[in-house]
Design a protein around this motif. Sequence first.
Motif, PDB file in Angstrom:
ATOM      1  N   LEU A  15       0.818  -1.209   0.000  1.00  0.00           N
ATOM      2  CA  LEU A  15       0.000   0.000   0.000  1.00  0.00           C
ATOM      3  C   LEU A  15       0.858   1.268   0.000  1.00  0.00           C
ATOM      4  CD1 LEU A  15      -2.943  -0.831   2.446  1.00  0.00           C
ATOM      5  CD2 LEU A  15      -3.189   0.087   0.120  1.00  0.00           C
ATOM      6  N   LEU A  16       1.897   1.283   0.835  1.00  0.00           N
ATOM      7  CA  LEU A  16       2.759   2.453   0.916  1.00  0.00           C
ATOM      8  C   LEU A  16       3.592   2.615  -0.350  1.00  0.00           C
ATOM      9  CD1 LEU A  16       3.969   2.260   4.644  1.00  0.00           C
ATOM     10  CD2 LEU A  16       2.110   3.612   3.651  1.00  0.00           C
ATOM     11  N   SER A  17       3.896   1.504  -0.990  1.00  0.00           N
ATOM     12  CA  SER A  17       4.656   1.560  -2.238  1.00  0.00           C
ATOM     13  C   SER A  17       3.802   2.059  -3.394  1.00  0.00           C
ATOM     14  CB  SER A  17       5.215   0.175  -2.560  1.00  0.00           C
ATOM     15  OG  SER A  17       5.852   0.157  -3.822  1.00  0.00           O
ATOM     16  N   GLY A  19       0.694   3.606  -3.060  1.00  0.00           N
ATOM     17  CA  GLY A  19      -0.047   4.840  -2.770  1.00  0.00           C
ATOM     18  C   GLY A  19      -1.457   4.799  -3.306  1.00  0.00           C
ATOM     19  N   SER A  20      -1.978   3.589  -3.525  1.00  0.00           N
ATOM     20  CA  SER A  20      -3.292   3.439  -4.124  1.00  0.00           C
ATOM     21  C   SER A  20      -3.890   2.112  -3.702  1.00  0.00           C
ATOM     22  CB  SER A  20      -3.186   3.494  -5.655  1.00  0.00           C
ATOM     23  OG  SER A  20      -4.309   2.918  -6.272  1.00  0.00           O
ATOM     24  N   VAL A  21      -5.152   2.145  -3.309  1.00  0.00           N
ATOM     25  CA  VAL A  21      -5.829   0.907  -2.935  1.00  0.00           C
ATOM     26  C   VAL A  21      -5.983  -0.001  -4.142  1.00  0.00           C
ATOM     27  CG1 VAL A  21      -8.022  -0.077  -2.113  1.00  0.00           C
ATOM     28  CG2 VAL A  21      -7.040   1.930  -0.983  1.00  0.00           C
ATOM     29  N   ALA A  22      -6.346   0.588  -5.289  1.00  0.00           N
ATOM     30  CA  ALA A  22      -6.539  -0.214  -6.497  1.00  0.00           C
ATOM     31  C   ALA A  22      -5.218  -0.833  -6.962  1.00  0.00           C
ATOM     32  CB  ALA A  22      -7.137   0.662  -7.609  1.00  0.00           C
ATOM     33  N   GLY A  23      -4.134  -0.064  -6.921  1.00  0.00           N
ATOM     34  CA  GLY A  23      -2.833  -0.584  -7.347  1.00  0.00           C
ATOM     35  C   GLY A  23      -2.342  -1.689  -6.429  1.00  0.00           C
ATOM     36  N   ALA A  24      -2.526  -1.499  -5.114  1.00  0.00           N
ATOM     37  CA  ALA A  24      -2.119  -2.532  -4.166  1.00  0.00           C
ATOM     38  C   ALA A  24      -2.947  -3.793  -4.358  1.00  0.00           C
ATOM     39  CB  ALA A  24      -2.261  -2.001  -2.739  1.00  0.00           C
ATOM     40  N   ALA A  25      -4.230  -3.632  -4.643  1.00  0.00           N
ATOM     41  CA  ALA A  25      -5.104  -4.788  -4.861  1.00  0.00           C
ATOM     42  C   ALA A  25      -4.635  -5.600  -6.062  1.00  0.00           C
ATOM     43  CB  ALA A  25      -6.556  -4.325  -5.056  1.00  0.00           C
ATOM     44  N   ALA A  38      -8.527  -4.352   4.332  1.00  0.00           N
ATOM     45  CA  ALA A  38      -7.181  -4.503   4.893  1.00  0.00           C
ATOM     46  C   ALA A  38      -6.638  -3.152   5.345  1.00  0.00           C
ATOM     47  CB  ALA A  38      -6.255  -5.126   3.853  1.00  0.00           C
ATOM     48  N   LEU A  39      -6.888  -2.086   4.558  1.00  0.00           N
ATOM     49  CA  LEU A  39      -6.442  -0.748   4.956  1.00  0.00           C
ATOM     50  C   LEU A  39      -7.146  -0.305   6.240  1.00  0.00           C
ATOM     51  CD1 LEU A  39      -4.904   1.869   4.544  1.00  0.00           C
ATOM     52  CD2 LEU A  39      -6.695   2.591   2.922  1.00  0.00           C
ATOM     53  N   ALA A  40      -8.423  -0.613   6.350  1.00  0.00           N
ATOM     54  CA  ALA A  40      -9.158  -0.264   7.570  1.00  0.00           C
ATOM     55  C   ALA A  40      -8.561  -0.982   8.778  1.00  0.00           C
ATOM     56  CB  ALA A  40     -10.635  -0.624   7.405  1.00  0.00           C
ATOM     57  N   ARG A  41      -8.184  -2.232   8.570  1.00  0.00           N
ATOM     58  CA  ARG A  41      -7.573  -2.996   9.672  1.00  0.00           C
ATOM     59  C   ARG A  41      -6.227  -2.402  10.059  1.00  0.00           C
ATOM     60  NH1 ARG A  41      -7.487  -5.264  14.239  1.00  0.00           N
ATOM     61  NH2 ARG A  41      -6.290  -7.185  14.460  1.00  0.00           N
ATOM     62  N   LEU A  42      -5.431  -1.996   9.062  1.00  0.00           N
ATOM     63  CA  LEU A  42      -4.129  -1.380   9.333  1.00  0.00           C
ATOM     64  C   LEU A  42      -4.296  -0.062  10.088  1.00  0.00           C
ATOM     65  CD1 LEU A  42      -2.323  -2.095   5.953  1.00  0.00           C
ATOM     66  CD2 LEU A  42      -1.490  -2.776   8.211  1.00  0.00           C
ATOM     67  N   ARG A  43      -5.295   0.715   9.710  1.00  0.00           N
ATOM     68  CA  ARG A  43      -5.561   1.972  10.414  1.00  0.00           C
ATOM     69  C   ARG A  43      -5.920   1.705  11.876  1.00  0.00           C
ATOM     70  NH1 ARG A  43      -9.063   4.570   5.393  1.00  0.00           N
ATOM     71  NH2 ARG A  43      -7.314   5.758   4.462  1.00  0.00           N
ATOM     72  N   GLU A  44      -6.637   0.603  12.091  1.00  0.00           N
ATOM     73  CA  GLU A  44      -7.041   0.266  13.455  1.00  0.00           C
ATOM     74  C   GLU A  44      -5.837  -0.135  14.308  1.00  0.00           C
ATOM     75  OE1 GLU A  44      -9.734  -3.162  15.742  1.00  0.00           O
ATOM     76  OE2 GLU A  44      -9.870  -2.901  13.567  1.00  0.00           O
ATOM     77  N   VAL A  45      -4.968  -1.006  13.779  1.00  0.00           N
ATOM     78  CA  VAL A  45      -3.861  -1.514  14.594  1.00  0.00           C
ATOM     79  C   VAL A  45      -2.739  -0.486  14.765  1.00  0.00           C
ATOM     80  CG1 VAL A  45      -4.334  -3.921  14.012  1.00  0.00           C
ATOM     81  CG2 VAL A  45      -2.723  -2.614  12.612  1.00  0.00           C
ATOM     82  N   THR A  46      -2.580   0.439  13.786  1.00  0.00           N
ATOM     83  CA  THR A  46      -1.515   1.447  13.913  1.00  0.00           C
ATOM     84  C   THR A  46      -1.997   2.724  14.581  1.00  0.00           C
ATOM     85  OG1 THR A  46      -1.968   2.383  11.713  1.00  0.00           O
ATOM     86  CG2 THR A  46      -0.333   0.583  11.851  1.00  0.00           C
TER      87      THR A  46
END
Length: 301
Positions: A15-17, A19-25, A38-46
């Motif tokens: 995701l950080l590489s 910079g796009s949800v669609a590209g990471a998918a 998955a991004l929502a989960r990452l936001r929760e844990v970080t």
Amino acid sequence: MPMPDFNLLVTLDVLLSEGSVAGAARRLRLSPSAMSRALARLREVTGDPLLVRAGRGLVPTPRALELRGLVGDVVDGANAILRPAEKLDLASLERQFTLRTSEGFVETFGPRLIAHVAGEAPGVVLQFLAKPDKEGAPLREGEVDIETGVVDLATAPELRALPLFEDRWVGVVRDGHPLLEGAMTPERYAAAGHVKVLRRGLHSAEVDEALRPTGHERRVVTIVNGFATAIALARSTELVATVPERHTEGLRHGMASFALPVEIARFTLSMLWHPRMDGDLAHRWLRSTVRSVCARRREAE
């Protein structure tokens, strides 16, 4: 406290590489909705939004920028751990190996072993430690890489063992010793003054057991705890040292050796290591090198 989901590290790295949800998918072969979860989960844990909307795209937060290099290193390290080991590059290998063995083994095989290692892996350093006992803890705890010795009931059962060579007991005296004149008999051998080696593991008790049926017993003058010391005393006195032949070849230079006048079974000297090192390519190379050096010495005889 529940264990973190380490799979999220891979997701975060992509995701950080991208910079796009669609590209990471696309890279992870997930649906856009699965990546959004998955991004929502990452936001929760970080505890950080990580990627926030800016116009029609997403931009990383300061926390995401801080994590970008760190998480990349962690993922790369995990991949290196989990992928099969690559081919060993001996020319660039830099490592120190510790071998626990006797002075006789180092004196006899050490020069050839060091030369072989230096020729193939100049960055490798060999450290030789004395072996005062048969305790397996140094191998289990990683303090020692390889040990040499006779495998018996005192050897830790979990250790790996590979035979290196067969050996036998011989008598050793200074050159010109009176005992060398005439036939060697149990009586003449036993009556001479002896240096007795008393140490854990390989020692000369078998010699006394073999003499007992002949009705003779060695006349022990002094007792030492190592073959090197026994040979050194025999070199400068009229004493007889009884030692393993091949094991002490380097220590007996310039001295006279003779076959014992009693039958004693040969014994095998082995190389021992802990099974956790089985797959280590550098350790595997070292084991092969030790075995090769000992085998070539045997073939040269």
